[in-house]
Design a protein around this motif. Structure first.
Motif, PDB file in Angstrom:
ATOM      1  N   LEU A   1      57.328  40.559 -12.307  1.00  0.00           N
ATOM      2  CA  LEU A   1      56.708  40.895 -11.023  1.00  0.00           C
ATOM      3  C   LEU A   1      56.631  39.674 -10.122  1.00  0.00           C
ATOM      4  CD1 LEU A   1      55.182  42.725  -9.075  1.00  0.00           C
ATOM      5  CD2 LEU A   1      53.102  42.338 -10.411  1.00  0.00           C
ATOM      6  N   LEU A   2      56.326  38.517 -10.713  1.00  0.00           N
ATOM      7  CA  LEU A   2      56.233  37.287  -9.926  1.00  0.00           C
ATOM      8  C   LEU A   2      57.581  36.956  -9.291  1.00  0.00           C
ATOM      9  CD1 LEU A   2      53.994  35.222  -9.324  1.00  0.00           C
ATOM     10  CD2 LEU A   2      54.891  33.821 -11.193  1.00  0.00           C
ATOM     11  N   LYS A   3      58.645  37.134 -10.057  1.00  0.00           N
ATOM     12  CA  LYS A   3      59.982  36.877  -9.525  1.00  0.00           C
ATOM     13  C   LYS A   3      60.301  37.847  -8.391  1.00  0.00           C
ATOM     14  CE  LYS A   3      64.812  36.299 -10.877  1.00  0.00           C
ATOM     15  NZ  LYS A   3      65.796  36.341 -11.976  1.00  0.00           N
ATOM     16  N   ARG A   4      59.899  39.120  -8.573  1.00  0.00           N
ATOM     17  CA  ARG A   4      60.123  40.098  -7.507  1.00  0.00           C
ATOM     18  C   ARG A   4      59.366  39.685  -6.243  1.00  0.00           C
ATOM     19  NH1 ARG A   4      57.777  46.290  -7.006  1.00  0.00           N
ATOM     20  NH2 ARG A   4      58.668  46.653  -4.923  1.00  0.00           N
ATOM     21  N   LEU A   5      58.132  39.265  -6.446  1.00  0.00           N
ATOM     22  CA  LEU A   5      57.280  38.852  -5.329  1.00  0.00           C
ATOM     23  C   LEU A   5      57.926  37.706  -4.547  1.00  0.00           C
ATOM     24  CD1 LEU A   5      54.427  40.045  -4.727  1.00  0.00           C
ATOM     25  CD2 LEU A   5      53.473  37.959  -5.706  1.00  0.00           C
TER      26      LEU A   5
ATOM     27  N   ALA B   1      51.484  40.208   6.168  1.00  0.00           N
ATOM     28  CA  ALA B   1      52.327  40.393   4.984  1.00  0.00           C
ATOM     29  C   ALA B   1      52.302  39.149   4.110  1.00  0.00           C
ATOM     30  CB  ALA B   1      53.763  40.710   5.409  1.00  0.00           C
ATOM     31  N   TYR B   2      52.389  37.981   4.739  1.00  0.00           N
ATOM     32  CA  TYR B   2      52.352  36.722   3.986  1.00  0.00           C
ATOM     33  C   TYR B   2      51.051  36.613   3.188  1.00  0.00           C
ATOM     34  CZ  TYR B   2      51.988  31.733   3.001  1.00  0.00           C
ATOM     35  OH  TYR B   2      51.822  30.517   2.373  1.00  0.00           O
ATOM     36  N   ARG B   3      49.937  36.887   3.814  1.00  0.00           N
ATOM     37  CA  ARG B   3      48.646  36.759   3.144  1.00  0.00           C
ATOM     38  C   ARG B   3      48.517  37.753   1.985  1.00  0.00           C
ATOM     39  NH1 ARG B   3      45.186  35.882   8.527  1.00  0.00           N
ATOM     40  NH2 ARG B   3      45.208  33.623   8.542  1.00  0.00           N
ATOM     41  N   GLN B   4      48.979  38.958   2.208  1.00  0.00           N
ATOM     42  CA  GLN B   4      48.878  39.964   1.148  1.00  0.00           C
ATOM     43  C   GLN B   4      49.713  39.559  -0.069  1.00  0.00           C
ATOM     44  OE1 GLN B   4      46.924  42.775   1.070  1.00  0.00           O
ATOM     45  NE2 GLN B   4      46.010  42.010   2.961  1.00  0.00           N
ATOM     46  N   LEU B   5      50.905  39.028   0.181  1.00  0.00           N
ATOM     47  CA  LEU B   5      51.749  38.598  -0.932  1.00  0.00           C
ATOM     48  C   LEU B   5      51.139  37.408  -1.652  1.00  0.00           C
ATOM     49  CD1 LEU B   5      55.286  38.979   0.717  1.00  0.00           C
ATOM     50  CD2 LEU B   5      54.246  40.452  -1.015  1.00  0.00           C
ATOM     51  N   ARG B   6      50.531  36.486  -0.912  1.00  0.00           N
ATOM     52  CA  ARG B   6      49.865  35.348  -1.554  1.00  0.00           C
ATOM     53  C   ARG B   6      48.699  35.817  -2.436  1.00  0.00           C
ATOM     54  NH1 ARG B   6      50.475  29.976   0.293  1.00  0.00           N
ATOM     55  NH2 ARG B   6      49.111  29.504  -1.483  1.00  0.00           N
ATOM     56  N   GLU B   7      47.936  36.780  -1.947  1.00  0.00           N
ATOM     57  CA  GLU B   7      46.800  37.276  -2.731  1.00  0.00           C
ATOM     58  C   GLU B   7      47.264  37.974  -4.011  1.00  0.00           C
ATOM     59  OE1 GLU B   7      44.345  39.630  -0.179  1.00  0.00           O
ATOM     60  OE2 GLU B   7      43.727  37.930   1.067  1.00  0.00           O
ATOM     61  N   LEU B   8      48.388  38.694  -3.928  1.00  0.00           N
ATOM     62  CA  LEU B   8      48.953  39.292  -5.141  1.00  0.00           C
ATOM     63  C   LEU B   8      49.430  38.214  -6.104  1.00  0.00           C
ATOM     64  CD1 LEU B   8      50.952  42.380  -3.871  1.00  0.00           C
ATOM     65  CD2 LEU B   8      49.277  42.385  -5.712  1.00  0.00           C
ATOM     66  N   GLU B   9      50.005  37.144  -5.574  1.00  0.00           N
ATOM     67  CA  GLU B   9      50.439  36.021  -6.402  1.00  0.00           C
ATOM     68  C   GLU B   9      49.240  35.423  -7.138  1.00  0.00           C
ATOM     69  OE1 GLU B   9      53.526  32.431  -5.587  1.00  0.00           O
ATOM     70  OE2 GLU B   9      51.669  32.359  -4.405  1.00  0.00           O
ATOM     71  N   TRP B  10      48.100  35.298  -6.449  1.00  0.00           N
ATOM     72  CA  TRP B  10      46.896  34.780  -7.109  1.00  0.00           C
ATOM     73  C   TRP B  10      46.496  35.660  -8.286  1.00  0.00           C
ATOM     74  CZ3 TRP B  10      43.677  34.203  -1.979  1.00  0.00           C
ATOM     75  CH2 TRP B  10      44.156  33.102  -1.270  1.00  0.00           C
TER      76      TRP B  10
END
Length: 944
Positions: free
Chosen positions: A350-354, A373-382
């Motif tokens: 999932l991290l690679k997909r992200l 979009a950037y913020r949402q992806l960063r929060e998912l990365e966290w």
């Protein structure tokens, strides 16, 4: 005036000392001026009130009343004002009273009361916003700091413009670009010194300490500081700078790379610069940083009564179903795995997909879609990092793999593009700072990394695939780039209906659609982005996984559906999700009433589709097999085409009579009375006329209706003869040859459809709020004008059909809009309405139901159609009328259910629409089949 200017004016007024009774008028006039009362009206008020007692209320007609009152009588003063103006045609909305130190105010529309010291006047600016034309305003997170910062920057920017007017006028766009970049750099520096990015020296203090009082050397000082920020710390060039400059950190990231002129400063500009630097920029709401600043330098936005930005909740309606929901579900699936090793592997997948998700906004404005979009992806990365930290003993937190260069944006306005660039970097800085807090690992603030791929270009004139690097360098071969496995297109492109398009926009529309469509000029401007997106999805469906845009609902209604959607759907594209019409909510007054849709496109797949619907504050989604271009649940891409005759074998509906008279054939009630009183013989030449407003609002209007045989009589009546001459002159001045030719017959309407029979009147425009389409019965001898449709000598049962909920739903789905109101069309709504064949018994039942509706209306003779069908009043005040309509709906819906052999009542409007579209599709296919048989017989006959 916008809210920034309003706050400034109120702040200046609040700083003045308390006034005595004898000085009240001066305060009141200052307040009215602060609220943008027209100068002419203010001057007239001063003249008319001069001789009145000092405590006489001052009236700004239909807007505001204000008067002096002692402290203990402030409430009484407001009550007295309400009584004084209760029956006045000039009744104001706002009532104010002040004792010199306090202000009590009441908004009679919203039932809001304020009671404040005058020193707090600016803090209640929202109360006064309707007076400057901002009715539906959503506060910037109620953060007055945003607006105060904007006020300071705006003053600074304006002074820079004035000081550098000669340079700007000579250099033109080049100077404007340099000025925009200068403002961006200043904003960064103000932000950087208040958030700890500049750790060695404060930017503002350095500039102020080294500048001469008149600001003449400030340009050179700032130029040196910008140069220092563009150079690596150990570079020889930096060592050659003055010591006060070379101590500033290397910023890079593209912000200071371009060496551009710094504008000249004046004494005032230096003072406004200091005001900006003294403000604490930490308090600024980061969600709207970029778009808030756009209002400073964008003339169009400054003229639109306030700051404009796409709110995060609206953006999430688009981003979440497009790709975020899939990522969240994948995360949950990984967490649910029973084995830790499997969990770790799934999380890394999932991290690679992200890290391989790319976002493109082809009309990015100040970058809010990209930032969100950037913020949402960063929060998912966290979230993934947190899970991996629990699973992996020696887990080392890596740098974020969500890179700014994965975010692409095109924007035609230079300042907006610059703003988007800076806003993306600030978003990265803030997310890095938050990462440091969560994981206790420092993220370096400087130097800046390269920001998003933002360019100032007209996105409709360039190749999106090339811009987003979707292909190899060998453009002719268009080999897909395997390093971009997941790409999404998002945004809120400009709307602009055909009437409001500039010459440049019309040319864009021509470039996009002329190769595919003859009558493309009727399309909204936003349609360009939909077609370009569909074409890209068709080329690289395994790379561009989906797209979604906010749009006006007009592209999914009326004639535009038949123009646009066949071009999109033939690209092997389908609608993956949709939000049908909903009210767009942001804080820009000019958008407050816009009805929008959200449409998500994707390559054809076997995945289910979803339709989202708002009900107040809640949103519900339903899963469907297929979404039609009308954003309804349908089995196929049914597109309703204009027809010249009804598909259901109903009588013809035609436009009413068109006068083309410059208003000279029209008479008010008073004009008709006066004319008949003075010239009784004129009575036979006057008839009552009905259009949409006359029928719905009950306006009594008349017209001159003069058959050719009555022309001698009409010419013998001086006021009528004068009007006929005015009609003649009006038509002679027309650019249309046909209208000029009709000047020979000024007694006639330019288009006559009347046949002196009873008729149904169907308004061409009616309110979207009504639950039923309000049609009427007009007796023979009355005239229906071209603002309405007419059915002459109609069958009684048809009144019930057209008054039904089913017919209104059809209008809502396939008809057009006039702003947010329903726009009826005989060719696209009435002629296409799928009505089953009715037996004589069914026709009789519907005719009886129609009579019930008319009888219920007649029991309220003093009420207009607008009042009777007001949704807030109908249930409480006119229950018998509502019951009559509901009975009609039951009868008609039973007919449909019996016809299609449906074994249950309709569950909701979605099911009703599905039945209507399916029946329309069936009737069209049957009609085509019959036509084919006829053509086949003709062919055989011709051969014989």
């Amino acid at each position: 005036m916008d809210q920034v200017e309003l706050i400034t004016a109120l702040e200046e007024l609040a700083e003045k000392p308390a006034f005595k009774k004898e000085n009240f008028r001066a305060f009141a006039f200052d307040l009215l001026q602060s609220l943008d009362m027209p100068k002419a009206a203010l001057t007239k008020l001063k003249q008319t009130i001069a001789s009145e007692p000092v405590d006489t209320p001052l009236l700004w007609k239909k807007q505001l009343a204000i008067q002096y009152a002692d402290t203990e009588n402030l409430s009484i003063a407001l009550d007295n004002q309400k009584q004084v103006f209760a029956k006045s045609k000039q009744r104001p909305r706002f009532f104010l009273a002040s004792d010199g130190e306090n202000l009590r105010g009441y908004d009679s529309y919203k039932d809001i009361l304020i009671d404040i010291p005058l020193t707090k006047l600016a803090e209640e600016f929202r109360f006064f916003l309707p007076l400057i034309g901002i009715e539906q305003y959503e506060a910037l997170s109620d953060n007055i700091a945003d607006i105060r910062a904007t006020t300071r920057i705006k003053k600074f920017y304006h002074e820079i413009l004035v000081t550098n007017s000669d340079w700007i006028s000579i250099e033109g766009q080049s100077a404007q670009h340099h000025l925009n970049l200068f403002i961006m750099r200043m904003l960064f520096c103000f932000f950087a010194e208040d958030t700890g990015i500049f750790q060695k020296h404060p930017f503002t203090a350095t500039v102020i300490e080294l500048s001469a009082p008149d600001g003449k050397n400030t340009t050179e000082i700032i130029a040196k500081l910008f140069q220092a920020m563009a150079l690596p710390d150990k570079s020889p060039e930096k060592r050659g700078l003055p010591i006060w400059a070379r101590d500033f950190e290397y910023v890079n990231g593209g912000l200071f790379k371009e060496m551009t002129p710094v504008p000249q400063f004046s004494k005032s500009a230096l003072r406004f610069f200091k005001d900006c630097g003294d403000y604490n920029w930490k308090e600024i709401n980061p969600d709207i940083f970029g778009s808030m600043m756009q209002v400073i330098a964008d003339p169009e936005l400054r003229g639109n009564n306030g700051m404009h930005y796409t709110s995060v909740p609206n953006i999430m309606k688009l981003l979440h179903p497009l790709f975020l929901q899939s990522l969240e579900e994948q995360l949950q699936q990984a967490r649910n795995l029973p084995d830790n090793a499997q969990k770790e592997k799934a999380l890394n997948v999932l991290l690679k997909r992200l890290h391989n998700i790319h976002i493109f906004d082809p009309a990015c404005g100040s970058g809010n879609f990209l930032i969100t979009a950037y913020r949402q992806l960063r929060e998912l990365e966290w979230e993934i990092w947190k899970d991996l930290k629990k699973l992996v003993k020696q887990f080392e937190l890596p740098l974020s793999g969500i890179k700014l260069d994965h975010f692409f944006g095109l924007e035609i306005a230079d300042f907006a593009a610059q703003t988007a660039w800076l806003s993306l970097w600030i978003a990265e800085y803030q997310m890095n700072a938050k990462s440091s807090e969560i994981f206790s690992v420092p993220f370096p603030a400087l130097p800046l990394r390269e920001s998003g791929q933002i360019q100032c270009q007209n996105s409709l004139t360039i190749d999106w695939g090339a811009f987003c690097k979707l292909f190899s360098d060998e453009a002719s071969e268009k080999i897909k780039n395997p390093e971009i496995p997941e790409f999404y297109i998002v945004g809120n492109p400009p709307f602009h209906g055909s009437t409001y398009q500039s010459i440049e926009q019309k040319n864009d529309l021509k470039q996009i659609f002329a190769p595919h469509l003859k009558n493309y000029k009727n399309l909204d401007y936003v349609a360009c982005w939909f077609l370009k997106t569909a074409q890209l999805l068709e080329i690289v469906p395994d790379v561009v996984r989906g797209a979604a845009f906010v749009s006006t609902n007009s592209i999914c209604q009326g004639e535009q559906v038949a123009l646009l959607w066949p071009l999109i759907l033939k690209q092997n594209i389908e609608i993956g999700f949709a939000y049908p019409s909903f009210k767009w909510r942001n804080n820009a007054s000019h958008n407050a009433g816009v009805t929008c849709i959200i449409v998500g496109l994707r390559p054809k797949s076997k995945l289910a589709s979803r339709i989202f619907k708002e009900n107040g504050t809640t949103t519900k989604s339903i899963q469907v097999k297929h979404i039609s271009p009308y954003l309804t649940d349908a089995d196929s891409n049914i597109i309703v085409q204009r027809r010249s005759k009804p598909i259901s074998k109903l009588p013809l509906m035609i436009y009413g009579n068109k006068p083309t008279d410059g208003g000279h054939l029209m008479l008010s009630f008073e004009e008709r009375q006066n004319m008949v009183q003075e010239y009784p013989q004129a009575k036979v030449l006057i008839r009552r006329i009905y259009g949409s407003q006359e029928f719905i609002r009950g306006c009594e209007r008349y017209c001159l209706w003069i058959p050719d045989q009555d022309l001698p009589l009409a010419s013998s009546i001086p006021p009528i003869a004068e009007r006929l001459e005015q009609v003649k002159q009006f038509r002679l001045q027309s650019p249309a040859q046909q209208t000029r030719e009709q000047s020979e017959f000024p007694n006639r309407f330019s288009q006559i459809k009347q046949n002196d029979q009873d008729a149904f009147i169907i308004p061409r425009v009616s309110s979207e709020k009504r639950r039923y389409l309000s049609i009427g019965l007009v007796g023979a001898g009355n005239i229906i004008n071209d603002r309405a449709f007419a059915i002459f000598n109609p069958p009684d049962y048809l009144f019930a059909v057209l008054s039904s909920r089913l017919h209104l739903l059809w209008l809502d789905a396939v008809g057009g809009r006039m702003r947010t109101d329903f726009s009826y069309s005989n060719s696209i709504v009435y002629n296409t309405f799928p009505l089953p064949h009715l037996t004589s018994e069914q026709q009789e039942a519907l005719a009886d139901a129609a009579a019930e509706i008319l009888e219920a209306r007649e029991s309220y003779p003093a009420k207009t159609i607008a009042e009777l069908y007001d949704p807030d009043r109908m249930k409480q005040e006119f229950p018998d009328l509502l019951a009559a309509h509901q009975h009609t709906d039951e009868i008609l819906e039973d007919i449909y259910q019996e016809y299609i052999k449906m074994d249950h009542p309709f569950a909701d409007d979605s099911e009703r629409l599905k039945v209507l579209f399916d029946l329309y599709d069936k009737m069209i296919k049957a009609e085509q089949k019959a036509k084919t048989r006829i053509d086949h017989k003709k062919t055989i006959k011709n051969k014989q």
